[in-house]
Motif scaffolding. Structure first.
Motif, PDB file in Angstrom:
ATOM      1  N   UNK A  56       0.813  -1.215   0.000  1.00 56.62           N
ATOM      2  CA  UNK A  56       0.000   0.000   0.000  1.00 56.62           C
ATOM      3  C   UNK A  56       0.848   1.268   0.000  1.00 56.62           C
ATOM      4  N   UNK A  57       2.172   1.128   0.164  1.00 55.86           N
ATOM      5  CA  UNK A  57       3.049   2.298   0.079  1.00 55.86           C
ATOM      6  C   UNK A  57       3.154   2.819  -1.349  1.00 55.86           C
ATOM      7  N   UNK A  58       2.904   1.954  -2.310  1.00 57.20           N
ATOM      8  CA  UNK A  58       3.094   2.338  -3.706  1.00 57.20           C
ATOM      9  C   UNK A  58       1.865   3.092  -4.197  1.00 57.20           C
ATOM     10  N   UNK A  59       2.053   4.324  -4.584  1.00 58.07           N
ATOM     11  CA  UNK A  59       0.929   5.183  -4.937  1.00 58.07           C
ATOM     12  C   UNK A  59       0.168   4.688  -6.161  1.00 58.07           C
ATOM     13  N   UNK A  60       0.794   3.878  -6.988  1.00 50.66           N
ATOM     14  CA  UNK A  60       0.131   3.428  -8.211  1.00 50.66           C
ATOM     15  C   UNK A  60      -0.619   2.116  -8.038  1.00 50.66           C
ATOM     16  N   UNK A  61      -0.651   1.605  -6.809  1.00 52.31           N
ATOM     17  CA  UNK A  61      -1.451   0.421  -6.504  1.00 52.31           C
ATOM     18  C   UNK A  61      -2.597   0.807  -5.570  1.00 52.31           C
ATOM     19  N   UNK A  62      -3.779   0.296  -5.878  1.00 49.01           N
ATOM     20  CA  UNK A  62      -4.882   0.417  -4.931  1.00 49.01           C
ATOM     21  C   UNK A  62      -4.999  -0.932  -4.240  1.00 49.01           C
ATOM     22  N   UNK A  63      -4.653  -0.962  -2.955  1.00 50.84           N
ATOM     23  CA  UNK A  63      -4.594  -2.213  -2.198  1.00 50.84           C
ATOM     24  C   UNK A  63      -5.775  -2.268  -1.243  1.00 50.84           C
ATOM     25  N   UNK A  64      -6.570  -3.327  -1.340  1.00 50.65           N
ATOM     26  CA  UNK A  64      -7.721  -3.497  -0.460  1.00 50.65           C
ATOM     27  C   UNK A  64      -7.237  -3.748   0.963  1.00 50.65           C
ATOM     28  N   UNK A  65      -7.823  -3.073   1.927  1.00 48.81           N
ATOM     29  CA  UNK A  65      -7.363  -3.144   3.314  1.00 48.81           C
ATOM     30  C   UNK A  65      -7.637  -4.509   3.929  1.00 48.81           C
TER      31      UNK A  65
ATOM     32  N   UNK B 248       4.496   5.116   9.474  1.00 50.80           N
ATOM     33  CA  UNK B 248       3.241   5.807   9.174  1.00 50.80           C
ATOM     34  C   UNK B 248       2.184   5.548  10.240  1.00 50.80           C
ATOM     35  N   UNK B 249       2.116   4.323  10.740  1.00 45.11           N
ATOM     36  CA  UNK B 249       1.124   3.991  11.758  1.00 45.11           C
ATOM     37  C   UNK B 249       1.352   4.785  13.036  1.00 45.11           C
TER      38      UNK B 249
ATOM     39  N   UNK C 131       2.401   6.633   3.746  1.00 47.34           N
ATOM     40  CA  UNK C 131       1.622   5.470   3.314  1.00 47.34           C
ATOM     41  C   UNK C 131       0.241   5.929   2.871  1.00 47.34           C
ATOM     42  N   UNK C 132       0.097   6.337   1.608  1.00 50.87           N
ATOM     43  CA  UNK C 132      -1.186   6.871   1.132  1.00 50.87           C
ATOM     44  C   UNK C 132      -2.324   5.863   1.200  1.00 50.87           C
ATOM     45  N   UNK C 133      -2.002   4.566   1.273  1.00 45.17           N
ATOM     46  CA  UNK C 133      -3.046   3.547   1.300  1.00 45.17           C
ATOM     47  C   UNK C 133      -3.445   3.105   2.686  1.00 45.17           C
TER      48      UNK C 133
ATOM     49  N   UNK D 274     -13.373   9.637   4.020  1.00 47.53           N
ATOM     50  CA  UNK D 274     -13.841   8.331   4.481  1.00 47.53           C
ATOM     51  C   UNK D 274     -14.260   7.454   3.302  1.00 47.53           C
ATOM     52  N   UNK D 275     -14.780   8.075   2.245  1.00 41.13           N
ATOM     53  CA  UNK D 275     -15.103   7.312   1.039  1.00 41.13           C
ATOM     54  C   UNK D 275     -13.843   6.787   0.362  1.00 41.13           C
ATOM     55  N   UNK D 276     -12.745   7.556   0.424  1.00 38.44           N
ATOM     56  CA  UNK D 276     -11.472   7.057  -0.093  1.00 38.44           C
ATOM     57  C   UNK D 276     -11.046   5.808   0.670  1.00 38.44           C
TER      58      UNK D 276
END
Length: 437
Positions: free
Chosen positions: A88-97, A274-275, A304-306, A331-333
């Motif tokens: 999730x650190x990679x800005x070009x990936x959308x990683x499901x939590x 980041x946490x 950590x944008x994700x 929150x929608x993001x």
């Protein structure tokens, strides 16, 4: 290839067997309260997409323990979760939590069905096998629409090299998904403060309990991790998180101060955690130190944008600052990345909806929080009062007064946390309508 040695069922390193029993008792608790509609509740077109270009979407499902039924299952899941965090650190990936992906576990999953529920292109699965002082991690990456396995790898390492194994997997998956960016993207994986293996296992179990708001069970793990590895930023951050969940239940200033101190220690030990910045931002928000809180939350999202927890905390911070619309967008993001969010997501959403004067929707949101804390009762009292349902409002108000019996203090704790005068007046008026003196 020589025959493999038989797999041994080893006791978990550094973990009290009684606490392991408690873990087994809680297995599956993270998905309590999940409703069928949760799987279809998110329409990406209705949410605010991240501003950066997304090249691929991926879900990392819980890894399994290849030995089957051993005490190492949580360890396997923890490896998968840390891989998810790094990706999730990679800005070009959308990683499901994690909270959404953890719902799907097992050996006979329908990959296409999972991808439909989570709205992802790729799914990573795997298993972990521990034997003596050796560990084997097997990972598969599947292109979900076709079910075609695009990559698979197996890693055999000494147990002391488990973190090197994880970093190998993260880099390989990142390169596979983002071939156009290649190794330059993979090299962005930030180094972490790596605790000892025993402390790491304690942190995994602490996280299990903390995320279901059970600080009494989580704190012994966090304290054990800190005792084993006093220099661990992650352990200090977990102590802070446990203190936060306890403070939500028991609004005591000493508990809040412990949360702040532990979060500060976590950031000092690892400024790139980041946490740690996220939990410190939430702690300072709770202390009404909004400017300082905002800087730490922004730092967390920069690192950590994700991080969906950091996004949720930032959403609450925006709300406290008076920006309800911005809070809902943020929150929608988070919901886009975590379509089956943890229960506490709904209390933040419920409060946003109150301040947007959508009281019926707020009641529905609060109902999806499995832990009905005293302040949620106060929020519900406001909602019912605004809808003219006075008897229900007074019932909820009595629940809040059982924890905070002083009427003036209750009003202060509910109202004073907001910078916006209009928000304060709206909440205060609702409490008065509900019957608060």
């Amino acid at each position: 290839m020589p025959d493999e040695k038989p797999i041994l069922k080893l006791p978990s390193v550094g973990i009290d067997p009684l606490l392991l029993d408690a873990y087994r008792e809680y297995e599956g608790s993270l998905v309590q309260g999940v409703h069928a509609e949760d799987f279809a509740s998110t329409d990406p077109s209705a949410s605010t997409l991240p501003t950066q270009q997304i090249l691929a979407t991926i879900a990392v499902l819980p890894f399994s323990d290849a030995a089957g039924g051993s005490d190492s299952e949580y360890f396997a899941e923890g490896i998968a979760e840390d891989i998810l965090t790094e990706l999730s650190r990679f800005r070009n990936l959308l990683v499901i939590a994690r909270n959404s992906s953890s719902v799907f576990r097992g050996k006979n999953l329908d990959i296409k069905a999972v991808s439909k529920h989570l709205k992802v292109d790729y799914i990573a699965t795997g298993n972990v096998r521990r034997a003596g002082n050796r560990i084997r991690v097997a990972v598969q990456l599947t292109y979900a629409p076709s079910g075609h396995e695009v990559w698979a790898e197996r890693y055999d390492r000494d147990i002391v090299d488990i973190f090197a194994v994880q970093d190998d997997i993260v880099r390989t998956v990142a390169v596979t998904l983002e071939s156009r960016l290649g190794q330059a993207i993979a090299n962005q994986a930030a180094p972490r403060s790596v605790p000892s293996l025993a402390a790491y296992e304690c942190l995994l179990l602490a996280r299990k309990f903390a995320e279901v708001h059970d600080p009494d069970r989580a704190m012994p793990y966090a304290e054990r991790a800190l005792a084993l590895d006093p220099s661990s930023s992650q352990a200090h951050a977990m102590i802070s998180h446990c203190a936060y969940t306890k403070w939500l239940r028991e609004p005591d200033d000493e508990i809040l101060q412990k949360m702040v101190q532990s979060a500060h220690s976590a950031v000092l030990l690892d400024p790139g955690n980041a946490s740690a910045h996220a939990i410190l931002g939430m702690a300072l928000t709770s202390q009404r130190k909004y400017d300082e809180a905002g800087s730490h939350l922004e730092r967390a999202l920069s690192l950590n944008p994700g991080d969906t927890k950091a996004l949720a905390y930032h959403s609450e911070w925006l709300l406290r600052m008076g920006d309800a619309e911005g809070a809902l967008r943020t929150l929608d993001d988070a919901l886009l990345r975590d379509p089956i969010p943890p229960p506490w997501h709904w209390e933040i959403r419920g409060l946003i909806l109150i301040l947007l004067e959508k009281y019926a929707d707020a009641i529905h949101a609060f109902a999806r929080q499995t832990k009905q804390f005293w302040y949620i009762a106060a929020y519900l009292a406001i909602c019912f009062a605004k809808l003219g349902r006075i008897d229900e409002a007074r019932t909820e108000l009595r629940k809040a007064l059982e924890v905070v019996p002083d009427h003036n203090l209750l009003r202060f704790r509910i109202v004073d946390e907001f910078q916006s005068q209009s928000f304060r007046e709206k909440l205060s008026e609702g409490l008065t309508l509900a019957g608060l003196d």
